[in-house]
Design an enzyme around this catalytic site. Sequence first.
Site, PDB file in Angstrom:
ATOM      1  N   GLU A 190       3.134   0.284  -1.015  1.00 10.63           N
ATOM      2  CA  GLU A 190       4.188  -0.336  -0.199  1.00 10.63           C
ATOM      3  C   GLU A 190       5.513   0.398  -0.345  1.00 10.63           C
ATOM      4  O   GLU A 190       6.307   0.461   0.575  1.00 10.63           O
ATOM      5  CB  GLU A 190       4.372  -1.802  -0.599  1.00 10.63           C
ATOM      6  CG  GLU A 190       3.398  -2.708   0.111  1.00 10.63           C
ATOM      7  CD  GLU A 190       3.715  -4.167  -0.110  1.00 10.63           C
ATOM      8  OE1 GLU A 190       4.896  -4.508  -0.318  1.00 10.63           O
ATOM      9  OE2 GLU A 190       2.762  -4.962  -0.110  1.00 10.63           O
ATOM     10  N   HIS A 195      -6.544   7.586   1.740  1.00  5.33           N
ATOM     11  CA  HIS A 195      -7.601   8.292   0.982  1.00  5.33           C
ATOM     12  C   HIS A 195      -8.630   8.934   1.925  1.00  5.33           C
ATOM     13  O   HIS A 195      -9.835   8.655   1.842  1.00  5.33           O
ATOM     14  CB  HIS A 195      -8.291   7.338  -0.004  1.00  5.33           C
ATOM     15  CG  HIS A 195      -9.077   8.068  -1.059  1.00  5.33           C
ATOM     16  ND1 HIS A 195      -9.866   7.429  -1.967  1.00  5.33           N
ATOM     17  CD2 HIS A 195      -9.201   9.392  -1.352  1.00  5.33           C
ATOM     18  CE1 HIS A 195     -10.452   8.302  -2.770  1.00  5.33           C
ATOM     19  NE2 HIS A 195     -10.060   9.518  -2.406  1.00  5.33           N
ATOM     20  N   ARG A 234      -4.920  12.535  -6.892  1.00  3.82           N
ATOM     21  CA  ARG A 234      -5.074  11.159  -7.356  1.00  3.82           C
ATOM     22  C   ARG A 234      -3.713  10.481  -7.393  1.00  3.82           C
ATOM     23  O   ARG A 234      -2.699  11.081  -7.729  1.00  3.82           O
ATOM     24  CB  ARG A 234      -5.707  11.114  -8.761  1.00  3.82           C
ATOM     25  CG  ARG A 234      -7.228  11.266  -8.763  1.00  3.82           C
ATOM     26  CD  ARG A 234      -7.940  10.109  -8.085  1.00  3.82           C
ATOM     27  NE  ARG A 234      -9.383  10.291  -7.965  1.00  3.82           N
ATOM     28  CZ  ARG A 234     -10.018  10.803  -6.899  1.00  3.82           C
ATOM     29  NH1 ARG A 234      -9.343  11.215  -5.849  1.00  3.82           N
ATOM     30  NH2 ARG A 234     -11.330  10.892  -6.874  1.00  3.82           N
TER      31      ARG A 234
HETATM   32  N1  LIG Z   1      -8.182  12.883  -1.535  1.00  6.62           N
HETATM   33  C1  LIG Z   1      -9.488  12.996  -1.599  1.00  6.62           C
HETATM   34  O1  LIG Z   1     -10.219  12.389  -0.819  1.00  6.62           O
HETATM   35  C2  LIG Z   1     -10.081  13.892  -2.620  1.00  6.62           C
HETATM   36  C3  LIG Z   1      -9.450  14.072  -3.819  1.00  6.62           C
HETATM   37  N2  LIG Z   1     -10.017  14.909  -4.750  1.00  6.62           N
HETATM   38  C4  LIG Z   1      -9.296  15.075  -6.021  1.00  6.62           C
HETATM   39  O2  LIG Z   1      -9.021  16.449  -6.209  1.00  6.62           O
HETATM   40  C5  LIG Z   1      -9.402  16.834  -7.513  1.00  6.62           C
HETATM   41  C6  LIG Z   1      -9.786  18.305  -7.513  1.00  6.62           C
HETATM   42  O3  LIG Z   1     -10.974  18.487  -6.764  1.00  6.62           O
HETATM   43  P1  LIG Z   1     -11.785  19.859  -6.840  1.00  6.62           P
HETATM   44  O4  LIG Z   1     -10.904  21.003  -6.538  1.00  6.62           O
HETATM   45  O5  LIG Z   1     -13.003  19.674  -6.021  1.00  6.62           O
HETATM   46  O6  LIG Z   1     -12.160  19.862  -8.382  1.00  6.62           O
HETATM   47  P2  LIG Z   1     -12.472  21.105  -9.323  1.00  6.62           P
HETATM   48  O7  LIG Z   1     -13.027  20.549 -10.564  1.00  6.62           O
HETATM   49  O8  LIG Z   1     -13.240  22.125  -8.590  1.00  6.62           O
HETATM   50  O9  LIG Z   1     -11.019  21.726  -9.628  1.00  6.62           O
HETATM   51  C7  LIG Z   1     -10.072  21.106 -10.443  1.00  6.62           C
HETATM   52  C8  LIG Z   1      -9.236  22.214 -11.062  1.00  6.62           C
HETATM   53  O10 LIG Z   1      -8.129  21.627 -11.737  1.00  6.62           O
HETATM   54  C9  LIG Z   1      -7.894  22.428 -12.890  1.00  6.62           C
HETATM   55  N3  LIG Z   1      -7.087  21.683 -13.856  1.00  6.62           N
HETATM   56  C10 LIG Z   1      -7.479  20.691 -14.692  1.00  6.62           C
HETATM   57  N4  LIG Z   1      -6.431  20.259 -15.414  1.00  6.62           N
HETATM   58  C11 LIG Z   1      -5.364  20.995 -15.026  1.00  6.62           C
HETATM   59  C12 LIG Z   1      -3.998  21.012 -15.400  1.00  6.62           C
HETATM   60  N5  LIG Z   1      -3.521  20.198 -16.351  1.00  6.62           N
HETATM   61  N6  LIG Z   1      -3.177  21.882 -14.788  1.00  6.62           N
HETATM   62  C13 LIG Z   1      -3.630  22.735 -13.837  1.00  6.62           C
HETATM   63  N7  LIG Z   1      -4.931  22.768 -13.447  1.00  6.62           N
HETATM   64  C14 LIG Z   1      -5.779  21.901 -14.030  1.00  6.62           C
HETATM   65  C15 LIG Z   1      -9.301  22.776 -13.386  1.00  6.62           C
HETATM   66  O11 LIG Z   1      -9.290  23.889 -14.249  1.00  6.62           O
HETATM   67  C16 LIG Z   1     -10.006  23.058 -12.079  1.00  6.62           C
HETATM   68  O12 LIG Z   1      -9.923  24.424 -11.732  1.00  6.62           O
HETATM   69  C17 LIG Z   1     -10.553  15.885  -7.880  1.00  6.62           C
HETATM   70  O13 LIG Z   1     -10.678  15.739  -9.266  1.00  6.62           O
HETATM   71  C18 LIG Z   1     -10.126  14.606  -7.215  1.00  6.62           C
HETATM   72  O14 LIG Z   1      -9.312  13.869  -8.097  1.00  6.62           O
HETATM   73  C19 LIG Z   1     -11.161  15.609  -4.515  1.00  6.62           C
HETATM   74  C20 LIG Z   1     -11.818  15.454  -3.320  1.00  6.62           C
HETATM   75  C21 LIG Z   1     -11.376  14.536  -2.291  1.00  6.62           C
HETATM   76  O1  LIG Z   2     -14.204  13.260  -3.935  1.00  6.28           O
HETATM   77  C1  LIG Z   2     -13.178  12.710  -4.341  1.00  6.28           C
HETATM   78  O2  LIG Z   2     -12.687  12.901  -5.475  1.00  6.28           O
HETATM   79  C2  LIG Z   2     -12.465  11.773  -3.475  1.00  6.28           C
HETATM   80  O3  LIG Z   2     -11.397  11.309  -3.822  1.00  6.28           O
HETATM   81  C3  LIG Z   2     -13.098  11.327  -2.219  1.00  6.28           C
HETATM   82  O4  LIG Z   2     -13.406   9.972  -2.374  1.00  6.28           O
HETATM   83  P1  LIG Z   2     -14.413   9.239  -1.363  1.00  6.28           P
HETATM   84  O5  LIG Z   2     -15.748   9.838  -1.588  1.00  6.28           O
HETATM   85  O6  LIG Z   2     -13.875   9.545   0.020  1.00  6.28           O
HETATM   86  O7  LIG Z   2     -14.354   7.800  -1.709  1.00  6.28           O
END
Ligand SMILES: NC(=O)C1=CN([C@@H]2O[C@H](COP(=O)(O)OP(=O)(O)OC[C@H]3O[C@@H](n4cnc5c(N)ncnc54)[C@H](O)[C@@H]3O)[C@@H](O)[C@H]2O)C=CC1
Ligand SMILES: O=C(O)C(=O)COP(=O)(O)O
Length: 394
Positions: free
Chosen positions: A261, A274, A233
Amino acid sequence: MVYQIKTIGNNIDQKGLSELGDQFAIDQVTEEKAHAFLCRAQNFHTYKFSENLLAIGRAGAGFNNIPVEQCSSQGIVVFNAPGGNANAVKELVLAMMIFGSRNLKPANKWLSEQLGSDQAIDLAVEKGKKAFSGSEIAGKTIGIIGLGNIGSRVANDAEKLGMKVIGYDPYIAVERAWEISSHVKRVTQLSDIFEQADYITIHTPLTKETRGMYGAENFAKMKKGVVVLNFARDEITDKDAVLEYINNGTIQHFATDFGSEKFYHQDAIFVTPHLGGSTAEASLNCTRMAANSLKRYLMTGEIINSVNFPRVVQELNSPYRITLINKNVPNVVANIAALVSEQSINIANIVNRGQGEFAYTLLDLDESNADKIDALVDQFKANENIVRVRVIQR
Ligand SMILES: NC(=O)C1=CN([C@@H]2O[C@H](COP(=O)(O)OP(=O)(O)OC[C@H]3O[C@@H](n4cnc5c(N)ncnc54)[C@H](O)[C@@H]3O)[C@@H](O)[C@H]2O)C=CC1
Ligand SMILES: O=C(O)C(=O)COP(=O)(O)O
């Protein structure tokens, strides 16, 4: 009954919606009249949700775009699609690590400035390419913050690519811990990641703890020449700190999925718009998962993959099921049971699970008399501790 689903935004995978079936109408009504929303990363923080809205399906992992506490207090169940796009993010992260290590951005920019015949370009290339000589990821240390669906996959694949892997996750889920290679070393101090890693990647939700985690305090501990990635994020990154640590030679390359930017026109920074979860496969997976959760909740009252209510799975064998979203305070279950008994109805099954300030109750009733059920529902609706009442007929 036909349930009205409203897709928000234009990037919901249409094939994934076919999961819903005949009892669901897609985009046939206004947002005001919809029973459920299906969305991706659109921001709902300024939304006023209608009383008709029962649920929101987030076809993705992160749900910081949704005001979850407000939803709970309005009796709106929020679902996400855990792991549905994890492979997509993992692949992009691995690609970006190598992209950064091999100086591909400045190399490509330099090459596009070489003009003339192919022969002239070839001469320039052989003379100039040493400026972009990179390094290999094998043998280097990657530090992963957050070992969830994405982080655990990055850990396992980085290890297969010959990297030493260290991971930090104080809240790791048992299922993920089982999936992670025994060669991945878990560290208990966040500082170990910043001090030891040649590559640092973060895969956590945006929380109070992770906001600004990529900032001067942690960057000051890093080795010289580190590659840093943020595909989690935007708000995790302090952008000025990134620029400072690039300028002082600590960060060799920074890759992020969040545009600013401040980051454009920087050779050492590569920004993607993203795109982490934007693959055909991930979009389909996530829409299917969110659609299935919505379908199950609307048709049976069961809850799976919700971010604001506990998992509740219970087969319905009675003529009626009443589902209640109630405040998680003492005596609510006793009051519910008393109201049922006042109507001389027998409870076939009751499940009550709390999560934080709210709880979810499934009440299966041995009663076929619709008038008695209606009278009970009126009692529940008048109760100050109950915020949502639904009736499901078998
Ligand atoms: N760039 C993109 O398009 C995407 C971004 N994301 C981001 O990635 C994040 C993670 O996704 P997933 O792995 O699927 O979620 P998830 O819920 O499976 O894993 C998140 C992990 O972070 C850990 N965590 C929480 N707070 C923490 C801290 N302070 N320090 C260390 N570890 C901590 C949790 O224990 C958990 O194991 C999402 O919440 C989202 O913000 C997810 C999918 C797509
Ligand atoms: O799954 C997430 O957390 C993502 O950041 C992906 O976002 P999107 O579904 O591509 O708008």
